[in-house]
Motif scaffolding. Sequence first.
Motif, PDB file in Angstrom:
ATOM      1  N   HIS A  64      -1.517 -26.010  41.235  1.00  0.00           N
ATOM      2  CA  HIS A  64      -0.541 -24.927  41.366  1.00  0.00           C
ATOM      3  C   HIS A  64      -1.178 -23.638  41.869  1.00  0.00           C
ATOM      4  O   HIS A  64      -0.588 -22.556  41.741  1.00  0.00           O
ATOM      5  CB  HIS A  64       0.155 -24.675  40.024  1.00  0.00           C
ATOM      6  CG  HIS A  64       1.073 -25.782  39.613  1.00  0.00           C
ATOM      7  ND1 HIS A  64       0.617 -26.959  39.052  1.00  0.00           N
ATOM      8  CD2 HIS A  64       2.427 -25.918  39.697  1.00  0.00           C
ATOM      9  CE1 HIS A  64       1.636 -27.753  38.795  1.00  0.00           C
ATOM     10  NE2 HIS A  64       2.747 -27.153  39.173  1.00  0.00           N
ATOM     11  N   ILE A  83       8.557 -23.173  40.143  1.00  0.00           N
ATOM     12  CA  ILE A  83      10.022 -23.232  40.133  1.00  0.00           C
ATOM     13  C   ILE A  83      10.441 -24.365  39.210  1.00  0.00           C
ATOM     14  O   ILE A  83      10.129 -25.530  39.468  1.00  0.00           O
ATOM     15  CB  ILE A  83      10.589 -23.455  41.546  1.00  0.00           C
ATOM     16  CG1 ILE A  83      10.062 -22.393  42.515  1.00  0.00           C
ATOM     17  CG2 ILE A  83      12.113 -23.435  41.523  1.00  0.00           C
ATOM     18  CD1 ILE A  83      10.427 -22.651  43.964  1.00  0.00           C
ATOM     19  N   ILE A  84      11.123 -24.020  38.122  1.00  0.00           N
ATOM     20  CA  ILE A  84      11.525 -25.003  37.119  1.00  0.00           C
ATOM     21  C   ILE A  84      13.018 -24.863  36.853  1.00  0.00           C
ATOM     22  O   ILE A  84      13.526 -23.745  36.701  1.00  0.00           O
ATOM     23  CB  ILE A  84      10.734 -24.813  35.807  1.00  0.00           C
ATOM     24  CG1 ILE A  84       9.230 -25.017  36.048  1.00  0.00           C
ATOM     25  CG2 ILE A  84      11.232 -25.763  34.734  1.00  0.00           C
ATOM     26  CD1 ILE A  84       8.383 -24.733  34.841  1.00  0.00           C
ATOM     27  N   TYR A  85      13.699 -25.994  36.815  1.00  0.00           N
ATOM     28  CA  TYR A  85      15.122 -25.987  36.478  1.00  0.00           C
ATOM     29  C   TYR A  85      15.344 -26.859  35.243  1.00  0.00           C
ATOM     30  O   TYR A  85      14.887 -27.995  35.163  1.00  0.00           O
ATOM     31  CB  TYR A  85      15.972 -26.543  37.624  1.00  0.00           C
ATOM     32  CG  TYR A  85      17.408 -26.762  37.223  1.00  0.00           C
ATOM     33  CD1 TYR A  85      18.286 -25.688  37.089  1.00  0.00           C
ATOM     34  CD2 TYR A  85      17.868 -28.052  36.954  1.00  0.00           C
ATOM     35  CE1 TYR A  85      19.598 -25.899  36.707  1.00  0.00           C
ATOM     36  CE2 TYR A  85      19.192 -28.266  36.559  1.00  0.00           C
ATOM     37  CZ  TYR A  85      20.052 -27.186  36.445  1.00  0.00           C
ATOM     38  OH  TYR A  85      21.344 -27.392  36.045  1.00  0.00           O
ATOM     39  N   VAL A  91      17.285 -21.758  35.998  1.00  0.00           N
ATOM     40  CA  VAL A  91      16.167 -21.727  36.943  1.00  0.00           C
ATOM     41  C   VAL A  91      15.158 -20.670  36.503  1.00  0.00           C
ATOM     42  O   VAL A  91      15.520 -19.507  36.248  1.00  0.00           O
ATOM     43  CB  VAL A  91      16.658 -21.431  38.372  1.00  0.00           C
ATOM     44  CG1 VAL A  91      15.465 -21.382  39.334  1.00  0.00           C
ATOM     45  CG2 VAL A  91      17.657 -22.483  38.824  1.00  0.00           C
ATOM     46  N   TYR A 130      13.189 -30.078  35.520  1.00  0.00           N
ATOM     47  CA  TYR A 130      12.727 -30.590  36.809  1.00  0.00           C
ATOM     48  C   TYR A 130      11.744 -29.583  37.393  1.00  0.00           C
ATOM     49  O   TYR A 130      12.071 -28.396  37.540  1.00  0.00           O
ATOM     50  CB  TYR A 130      13.902 -30.798  37.763  1.00  0.00           C
ATOM     51  CG  TYR A 130      14.906 -31.808  37.265  1.00  0.00           C
ATOM     52  CD1 TYR A 130      14.732 -33.165  37.504  1.00  0.00           C
ATOM     53  CD2 TYR A 130      16.038 -31.393  36.552  1.00  0.00           C
ATOM     54  CE1 TYR A 130      15.656 -34.093  37.040  1.00  0.00           C
ATOM     55  CE2 TYR A 130      16.965 -32.313  36.086  1.00  0.00           C
ATOM     56  CZ  TYR A 130      16.759 -33.658  36.332  1.00  0.00           C
ATOM     57  OH  TYR A 130      17.674 -34.582  35.864  1.00  0.00           O
ATOM     58  N   ASP A 131      10.552 -30.052  37.703  1.00  0.00           N
ATOM     59  CA  ASP A 131       9.517 -29.198  38.275  1.00  0.00           C
ATOM     60  C   ASP A 131       9.639 -29.216  39.801  1.00  0.00           C
ATOM     61  O   ASP A 131       9.340 -30.223  40.444  1.00  0.00           O
ATOM     62  CB  ASP A 131       8.135 -29.693  37.836  1.00  0.00           C
ATOM     63  CG  ASP A 131       7.019 -28.775  38.304  1.00  0.00           C
ATOM     64  OD1 ASP A 131       7.321 -27.706  38.878  1.00  0.00           O
ATOM     65  OD2 ASP A 131       5.838 -29.120  38.107  1.00  0.00           O
ATOM     66  N   LEU A 132      10.100 -28.119  40.371  1.00  0.00           N
ATOM     67  CA  LEU A 132      10.282 -28.004  41.814  1.00  0.00           C
ATOM     68  C   LEU A 132       9.256 -27.041  42.420  1.00  0.00           C
ATOM     69  O   LEU A 132       9.498 -26.431  43.460  1.00  0.00           O
ATOM     70  CB  LEU A 132      11.706 -27.502  42.129  1.00  0.00           C
ATOM     71  CG  LEU A 132      12.847 -28.293  41.488  1.00  0.00           C
ATOM     72  CD1 LEU A 132      14.181 -27.617  41.773  1.00  0.00           C
ATOM     73  CD2 LEU A 132      12.859 -29.730  41.987  1.00  0.00           C
ATOM     74  N   SER A 133       8.124 -26.926  41.773  1.00  0.00           N
ATOM     75  CA  SER A 133       7.118 -25.935  42.170  1.00  0.00           C
ATOM     76  C   SER A 133       6.512 -26.252  43.529  1.00  0.00           C
ATOM     77  O   SER A 133       6.430 -27.417  43.941  1.00  0.00           O
ATOM     78  CB  SER A 133       6.001 -25.884  41.121  1.00  0.00           C
ATOM     79  OG  SER A 133       6.528 -25.633  39.832  1.00  0.00           O
ATOM     80  N   LEU A 134       6.078 -25.193  44.191  1.00  0.00           N
ATOM     81  CA  LEU A 134       5.359 -25.339  45.456  1.00  0.00           C
ATOM     82  C   LEU A 134       3.871 -25.476  45.140  1.00  0.00           C
ATOM     83  O   LEU A 134       3.165 -24.486  44.952  1.00  0.00           O
ATOM     84  CB  LEU A 134       5.608 -24.127  46.361  1.00  0.00           C
ATOM     85  CG  LEU A 134       7.055 -23.926  46.830  1.00  0.00           C
ATOM     86  CD1 LEU A 134       7.158 -22.679  47.684  1.00  0.00           C
ATOM     87  CD2 LEU A 134       7.522 -25.134  47.623  1.00  0.00           C
TER      88      LEU A 134
END
Length: 373
Positions: A64, A83-85, A91, A130-134
């Motif tokens: 990360h 970015i986590i939802y 969010v 849900y981990d939507l991290s860059l």
Amino acid sequence: MAVKSFKSLLVAVFSVFFVVLSAPVLAQHEPAEHEPAGQEAEHAPKKEGFDAKEVIFGHIMDGHDFHFFDWNGHAVGFPLPVIIYSQQKGVSVFMSSKFEHGHAEYNGYKLVKEEIGEKIVSSDPNEQFYDLSLTRNVVQMLLALIILVWILISIAKAYGKGLGVTSAPKGKQNFFEPIITFVRDEVAVPNLGAKSPKYLPFLLTVFFFILINNIFGLVPGSANVTGNIAFTVVLGIIAFIVILFSSNRHYWGHIFNPPGVPLGVKFILVPVELLSAVLIKPGALIIRLFANMVAGHIIIICLISLIFVFTEKLGQGFGIGSTVISIPFTIFIYFIEILVAFLQAFIFTMLTAVFISQAMEGDHGHGEEAAHH
């Protein structure tokens, strides 16, 4: 005669080096006379030092943040957005520096380092998110894609203006035109024949996308995108879909009903052929690229790590002395990796073209005839 003398000199140098090296190592593991063996290690405080395993896996695995080097105990690099939802919190967007490299918790989440990389977990075991991290693989892949699109579009615009058509190519055109011609003449045309123009854009995209990510992965501090199994799996699936849609009735007929084969053998041969078509061929594309790119990076990091390991275990003198071996070998392997970056892009593209050709033709005679066109 000179070669034999040089070999003898190398043997002598390495022999002296390892004999001198073995003495301090053996002395280090001798227990004190007044204390039993094992008791000394039990009471000795655990010393934190250089962890080669952590460095190796920290480089080849996803993360990360971008970590370039350490300076006075502080990591030099830059964090990436997390970015986590989740249904409970919605969010959450923040920088990965909030985790303080896994030592702090932020907004109910924490970063856990595992054997296969980093993972974000929630302090609430019942929370589903849900981990939507860059991550650095995603960021570097997007950066490589942007640069690739920019290069190819600028080259196409130059050709549209007549540069390289009515005159000699210049700049980027001069560099990329021989590569494009090579892929067309040595990969697409021999394998696909008259249908090569249809598949050439796909083959060129695959070749340059793998190549630019391979080159980016050789930059110190960057991510090893092509050494990530998820990346190669997606490429393999895309290639498999193209192969599948390029197949014809004759191809599948040879798989499910091999001609000229006794009935008893077909019960064995049909599952093998089917397994080869749907699993082994895509798997060969996936594993070959992944394994080769990971292996080269691990070798380079291991050679550099020898300096720090010798310095920590045997003293600064041995650490400095090990640079005589580590640095030249690292430079050599690094140049080999540059060659491998081009070679693996070529092999992936070539095998994809071969598998597409097999799916279209279905028989050896027709494939050989197409190769001569």
